[in-house]
Scaffold this active site. Structure first.
Site, PDB file in Angstrom:
ATOM      1  CB  CYS A 113      -0.838  -0.092   1.064  1.00  0.00           C
ATOM      2  SG  CYS A 113      -1.896  -1.615   1.312  1.00  0.00           S
ATOM      3  CG  HIS A 126      -2.046   4.402   5.014  1.00  0.00           C
ATOM      4  ND1 HIS A 126      -1.919   4.399   3.648  1.00  0.00           N
ATOM      5  CD2 HIS A 126      -2.342   3.123   5.264  1.00  0.00           C
ATOM      6  CE1 HIS A 126      -2.116   2.882   3.454  1.00  0.00           C
ATOM      7  NE2 HIS A 126      -2.247   2.516   4.628  1.00  0.00           N
ATOM      8  CG  HIS A 142      -6.482   0.780   0.966  1.00  0.00           C
ATOM      9  ND1 HIS A 142      -5.301   1.522  -0.178  1.00  0.00           N
ATOM     10  CD2 HIS A 142      -5.580   0.364   1.745  1.00  0.00           C
ATOM     11  CE1 HIS A 142      -4.221   1.075   0.563  1.00  0.00           C
ATOM     12  NE2 HIS A 142      -4.343   0.319   1.702  1.00  0.00           N
ATOM     13  CD  GLU A 169      -2.106   7.802   8.911  1.00  0.00           C
ATOM     14  OE1 GLU A 169      -3.242   7.164   8.719  1.00  0.00           O
ATOM     15  OE2 GLU A 169      -1.816   8.633   7.912  1.00  0.00           O
ATOM     16  CE  LYS A 193      -5.770   4.284   1.622  1.00  0.00           C
ATOM     17  NZ  LYS A 193      -4.603   5.404   2.072  1.00  0.00           N
ATOM     18  CG  PHE A 208      -0.400  -5.575   5.031  1.00  0.00           C
ATOM     19  CD1 PHE A 208      -0.845  -4.977   6.045  1.00  0.00           C
ATOM     20  CD2 PHE A 208      -1.261  -6.693   4.402  1.00  0.00           C
ATOM     21  CE1 PHE A 208      -2.274  -5.085   6.509  1.00  0.00           C
ATOM     22  CE2 PHE A 208      -2.679  -6.735   4.687  1.00  0.00           C
ATOM     23  CZ  PHE A 208      -3.169  -5.968   5.909  1.00  0.00           C
TER      24      PHE A 208
END
Lengths: 102, 407
Positions: B162, B294, B330, B305, B325, B389
Site C-alpha cells: 500500500c 493513510h 483503498h 497513525e 479513502k 503491510f
C-alpha cells in the site's frame, strides 16, 4: 475428541508447540500469538468445526478472546446457534476482535 | 540544491476518469464507494468496493493495443497520457532519453490472473492466452507507459504493497534532485477488484461491509478501490525554462521499515518516516498545515497513525489531517499516488479535502480530521502518508510552489 482438545490442537499447531502445554486458562498472547495468528485461528476453527465465525478485526473488544477457554466457549456458542457458513461479518455484534490494520 | 516540481497530473479513479474530475469529487467528499458490479456472482460476502465504472478502454485504445494490457496497465497508460498532456512538454530525443518511468503496484495484473485461473480450474480449459505473462508481469504498467509515451530513461515497477505509489514518486523525486534526470513520470496503478483478491482481503477480516469511515469512532474497516494516478516530476529550472505551469513542489521523501509485525502498524516507526520526510525537506513540524493520512478506516491503522501524527506535531499546532479513502477507497499500489496528487492540489488550490463518511468523533484520535466538509485554507507545506503491510512506511513532503529562494 472434546472441543477443548480440538481447539488446543489447532492453537498448538499454529504456535508450533505441544497441545499438552496449553490449558483452558492459557493466555493466547502470552503463549506467542501475534497480529495475524488470531485471523488464522478463526480460519482454522471454521474449517475444523464447519462453522462461520462472524469475526471482524475492526471490532474493539478483544476481552472475550484472550484464553484457550474463551475460544472453546466461542466455538460452542456458535455451534449452539447453528450459524450457517458464509454469512459474512455483518452480524458481528458480539464477537470481538484482532489486530490487523493496513 | 536542485528543486523538483509537479508539472503534470493524470488520474483514473473511482471518483473520476481524469485528474480534474477526480479532484472535484475528492475535494467535495463525494464517496465513490458503491455495490460491487461486474464480478462473477455468488462467491463474495463483501458487497461494496470503489470501482472505476465508466472506463471504456475503446475510448483510448484500439483493440490490438488494449489486448496487450491488463486493466491495471490500461489505467496507468490513460493516466500517464493525461499527465504528459497536462505538463505541456514537447518531447525531444534528449528529454525522452533521460525521462524515467517509475510505477508502483501492490498486486498488479489481477484481472488477467483471476480470469486465467478461472479458465484453467473452473472451465477446465488449459489453453492459456499467449499474452497472459506480458499482461500480468508487475512491471507491465511501467513498461506500457514507457512504450506509449516513448520515454526511454530508467523504467521499473516498485512493489511495497500500500506504499508503492508513494515509494515510486519518492524515488523519482530523488532521481531528479540528485541530478540523474530532469524529468520523470511516476505514480501508482492497481486493478484489484477481482473475486480472488477480494476473497483474500475478506479472509483478513479487515473489510468494511458498510463503507469506509476513516477516523470515525464507528469506522468498520477498509474498502478496496482501484485506479491510477500519474505525476510528471520535473527539475524546477527545466520547467521554468519552458514556461510550464507548476502544481506544487516536492521537497522531501522519508521511508523506513518497522522490522516488526507483518500487518500491525508501529506508531514510532511511522512517526520516524514522517520525521525523515520533514528533515529531508528542511521543514519543521510547525511549517506543515496539512497531513494527507493513510487513513484506511481500520480500527488499528487510524488509531496508530493518529498517535504517530500527534507525536510528530505534539509541540506545535497540530495540522489538519484528512483521508480521501472514504471517497476513493483503498487502491493499494495506486493509493499513495492518488493521495500525493490530492495533496499537491490541496496546496495549489488552498482547499483541504475532507474525510468523507465521517459520523462520530473518536476521542482516542483527537485530531481535526476535516469531517465531510472541505476546508478553504492556504497551506504552505503538507505531508502525504503511506503505511504498508510488511511494515513499510513512505512519506512525501510537499510545498505550495513559490518562486522565491529556499535556504
Amino acid at each position: 475428541m472434546s472441543t477443548l482438545e480440538q481447539v488446543k490442537q489447532i492453537i498448538a499447531k499454529q504456535l508450533d508447540k505441544d497441545p499438552s502445554g496449553l490449558e483452558e486458562t492459557t493466555d493466547l498472547q502470552e503463549a506467542g500469538f501475534e497480529s495475524l495468528d488470531v485471523i488464522e485461528m478463526i480460519f482454522n476453527l471454521e474449517d475444523a468445526f464447519k462453522i462461520d465465525i462472524p469475526f471482524n478485526a475492526n471490532e474493539t473488544d478483544t476481552s472475550q478472546m484472550k484464553t484457550v477457554g474463551d475460544i472453546v466457549r466461542l466455538v460452542e456458542t456458535i455451534q449452539a446457534r447453528g450459524t450457517t457458513p458464509k454469512s459474512g461479518p455483518a452480524a458481528a455484534d458480539d464477537i470481538p476482535a484482532g489486530g490487523t490494520a493496513t | 540544491m536542485r528543486r523538483v516540481v509537479i508539472t503534470g497530473l493524470g488520474a483514473v479513479t473511482p471518483a473520476g476518469i481524469t485528474a480534474p474530475e477526480t479532484w472535484e469529487n475528492v475535494a467535495a467528499g463525494r464517496s465513490a464507494i458503491a455495490p460491487i458490479e461486474n464480478l462473477r456472482p455468488g462467491l463474495l460476502s463483501v458487497p461494496i468496493a470503489a470501482q472505476v465504472l465508466n472506463f471504456e478502454a475503446s475510448r483510448y485504445f484500439n483493440s490490438k493495443q488494449a489486448n496487450m494490457m491488463d486493466r491495471v496497465s490500461l489505467f496507468a497508460v490513460v493516466a500517464a497520457r493525461e499527465a504528459m498532456a497536462d505538463c505541456g512538454l514537447v518531447l525531444t530525443d534528449e528529454i525522452a532519453a533521460m525521462a524515467q518511468v517509475i510505477i508502483g503496484i501492490g498486486v498488479g495484473g489481477m484481472v488477467t490472473l483471476d480470469d486465467s485461473f478461472y479458465r484453467l480450474y473452473a472451465e477446465k480449459n488449459a489453453r492459456c492466452h499467449p499474452f497472459t505473462v506480458p499482461r500480468l508481469m508487475p512491471n507491465a504498467p511501467a513498461s506500457q507507459v514507457s512504450m506509449d509515451l516513448g520515454l526511454k530513461g530508467m523504467t521499473f515497477a516498485v512493489a511495497s504493497a500500500c506504499a508503492s505509489g508513494t515509494h515510486a514518486i519518492g524515488l523519482a523525486f530523488r532521481a531528479i534532485r540528485g541530478g540523474d534526470t530532469d524529468l520523470a513520470v511516476a505514480g501508482g496503478a492497481e486493478a484489484c477488484v477481482t473475486t480472488g483478491t477480494l476473497l483474500g482481503w475478506e479472509a483478513l477480516r479487515v473489510l468494511s461491509f458498510d463503507t469506509c469511515r476513516p477516523f470515525s469512532k464507528d469506522r468498520s474497516g477498509l474498502v478496496i478501490g482501484e485506479g491510477s494516478a500519474i505525476l510528471v516530476l520535473e527539475e524546477l529550472h527545466h520547467a521554468l525554462a519552458r514556461g510550464a505551469k507548476i502544481h506544487a513542489e516536492i521537497v522531501g521523501f522519508g521511508a523506513n521499515a518497522d522490522a516488526g509485525d507483518l500487518t500491525s502498524p508501529d506508531a514510532q516507526s511511522a512517526a520516524r518516516a514522517m520525521w525523515l520526510a520533514l528533515s529531508d525537506g528542511q521543514l519543521a513540524p510547525a511549517d506543515v498545515g496539512y497531513v494527507n493520512a493513510h487513513g484506511t478506516g481500520t480500527l488499528m491503522n487510524d488509531l496508530v497513525e493518529s498517535t504517530a501524527i500527534k507525536s510528530v506535531f505534539g509541540d506545535c499546532e497540530t495540522p489538519l489531517v484528512s483521508s480521501i479513502k472514504g471517497v476513493v477507497g483503498h487502491s493499494l499500489g495506486a493509493a499513495g499516488a492518488i493521495e500525493a496528487m490530492a495533496t499537491a492540489l490541496a496546496l495549489r488550490d488552498g482547499l483541504v479535502p475532507p474525510t468523507a463518511n465521517h459520523r462520530e468523533i473518536d476521542p482516542a484520535i483527537a485530531l481535526d480530521v476535516v469531517p465531510n466538509i472541505p476546508r478553504e485554507i492556504a497551506i504552505d507545506a503538507a505531508l502525504s502518508n503511506s503505511f504498508a503491510f510488511g511494515g513499510l512506511n513512505a512519506v512525501l513532503a510537499l510545498r505550495r510552489y513559490s518562486s522565491g529562494c529556499r535556504g
